[in-house]
Design an enzyme around this catalytic site. Structure first.
Site, short mmCIF file in Angstrom:
data_model
loop_
_atom_site.label_atom_id
_atom_site.label_comp_id
_atom_site.label_asym_id
_atom_site.label_seq_id
_atom_site.Cartn_x
_atom_site.Cartn_y
_atom_site.Cartn_z
CG HIS A 86 -1.65 -1.23 1.49
ND1 HIS A 86 -2.59 -1.69 0.60
CD2 HIS A 86 -1.58 -2.15 2.50
CE1 HIS A 86 -3.09 -2.84 1.07
NE2 HIS A 86 -2.49 -3.14 2.21
CG HIS A 98 2.65 5.39 6.08
ND1 HIS A 98 2.32 5.26 7.43
CD2 HIS A 98 1.59 5.99 5.49
CE1 HIS A 98 1.10 5.75 7.62
NE2 HIS A 98 0.65 6.21 6.47
CG HIS A 125 0.17 9.95 7.33
ND1 HIS A 125 -0.81 9.26 6.62
CD2 HIS A 125 -0.15 11.25 7.21
CE1 HIS A 125 -1.67 10.11 6.13
NE2 HIS A 125 -1.29 11.34 6.47
CB THR A 137 -6.21 7.67 5.79
OG1 THR A 137 -4.88 7.19 5.55
CG2 THR A 137 -6.20 8.92 6.64
CD GLU A 181 -4.14 9.26 3.08
OE1 GLU A 181 -3.87 9.11 4.28
OE2 GLU A 181 -4.73 8.40 2.39
CG HIS A 228 -0.79 8.37 2.14
ND1 HIS A 228 -1.60 7.25 2.09
CD2 HIS A 228 -0.44 8.52 3.46
CE1 HIS A 228 -1.74 6.76 3.30
NE2 HIS A 228 -1.05 7.50 4.15
N1 0VW Z 1 -2.59 6.43 6.81
S1 0VW Z 1 -2.77 6.08 8.35
O1 0VW Z 1 -3.91 6.81 8.87
O2 0VW Z 1 -1.54 6.35 9.08
N2 0VW Z 1 -3.14 4.52 8.42
C1 0VW Z 1 -2.50 3.54 9.03
N3 0VW Z 1 -2.97 2.28 8.94
C2 0VW Z 1 -2.28 1.17 9.48
C3 0VW Z 1 -1.31 1.46 10.54
C4 0VW Z 1 -0.63 2.75 10.37
N4 0VW Z 1 -1.41 3.81 9.77
ZN ZN Z 2 -1.00 7.31 6.15
#
Ligand code: 0VW
Ligand code: ZN
Length: 261
Positions: A64, A94, A119, A199, A106, A96
């Protein structure tokens, strides 16, 4: 072992609600931030980051995004202050991004997208024993969001973009020790904050979002390297470029966005 969800037509954000009904909940993320509708809250103190003893372990392609994981068995890298009642422990970060610079973030600001969004995911280790437990609690997670805009080369991002070729395929992992993500932050940490969710599925409504107002600037060339990753595994015959891995803004449903100064 197909992906349970993705960002395509058949498995993307518009159908996530079928397997993850909370997708239509009251505190979903991301959102469009409208600066003039955010309420300035003088009681919101500064965000404090203690990342100096931080210990990145590995970088991975999870099908992803590209994720840098940290050792989170103690409080060596935490975020606190601002809207947070406890220190939250850094677990991973990570990104996006889009297929073109005009979109990819996002969160949006007054309807405007950035090229990418970083993030930094933290969890409340004071109240919960594991990340997984915290991820299901309303005050379990704190995610620091940083916008990326294209322009000049970013002097430290190459540390990440130079190794992306080693995690091209879903499921690939590479050692990635000693990286301190403090080098990816803008000089000012003025922010907006609101209560939201992950998200990506499972979309748990457990995130205190802290969105930094100022973007960092990265070059088109650096951002382009993220687009050389693929969503698919090396063994699959399909090579689907990893791009547009962002969820669009979700309904605010009466939530208040607060602004630090
Ligand atoms: N994009 S986000 O909101 O950080 N979503 C995530 N999902 C899995 C674990 C870490 N973060
Ligand atoms: Zn994220």
């Amino acid at each position: 072992t197909g992906n349970p969800w993705g960002y395509g037509k058949q498995d993307g954000p518009s159908v996530w609600h079928k397997n993850y009904p909370v997708a239509e909940g009251d505190r979903q993320s991301p959102i469009d931030i409208v600066p003039h509708q955010a309420s300035h809250d003088p009681s919101l103190g500064p965000i404090v980051l203690n990342y100096d003893k931080c210990t990145s372990i590995k970088i991975a392609n999870n099908g992803h995004s590209v994720v840098v994981e940290f050792e989170d068995s103690d409080d060596r890298s935490v975020i606190q202050g601002g809207p947070l009642g406890n220190p939250y422990r850094l677990k991973q970060f990570h990104f996006h991004w889009g297929g073109k610079d005009c979109h990819g973030s996002e969160h949006t600001v007054a309807g405007n997208s950035y090229a990418s969004e970083l993030h930094l995911v933290h969890w409340n280790a004071v109240k919960y024993k594991t990340f997984e437990e915290a991820a299901t609690a309303p005050d379990g997670l704190a995610v620091l969001g940083i916008f990326l805009e294209t322009g000049d080369n970013h002097r430290w991002l190459h540390t990440i973009t130079d190794v992306l070729y080693t995690v091209k395929f879903k499921g690939s992992v590479t050692d990635f020790k000693g990286f301190n993500p403090k080098c990816l932050l803008p000089s000012s940490l003025h922010y907006w904050t609101y209560l939201g969710s992950l998200t990506t599925p499972p979309l748990y409504e457990s995130v205190t979002w802290i969105i930094v107002k100022d973007p960092i600037i990265v070059s088109e060339k650096q951002l382009g390297k993220f687009r050389t990753l693929v969503f698919t595994g090396e063994e699959e015959d399909q090579r689907t470029r990893m791009e547009n891995n962002f969820r669009p803004p979700q309904p605010l449903k009466g939530r208040k966005v607060r602004s630090s100064n």
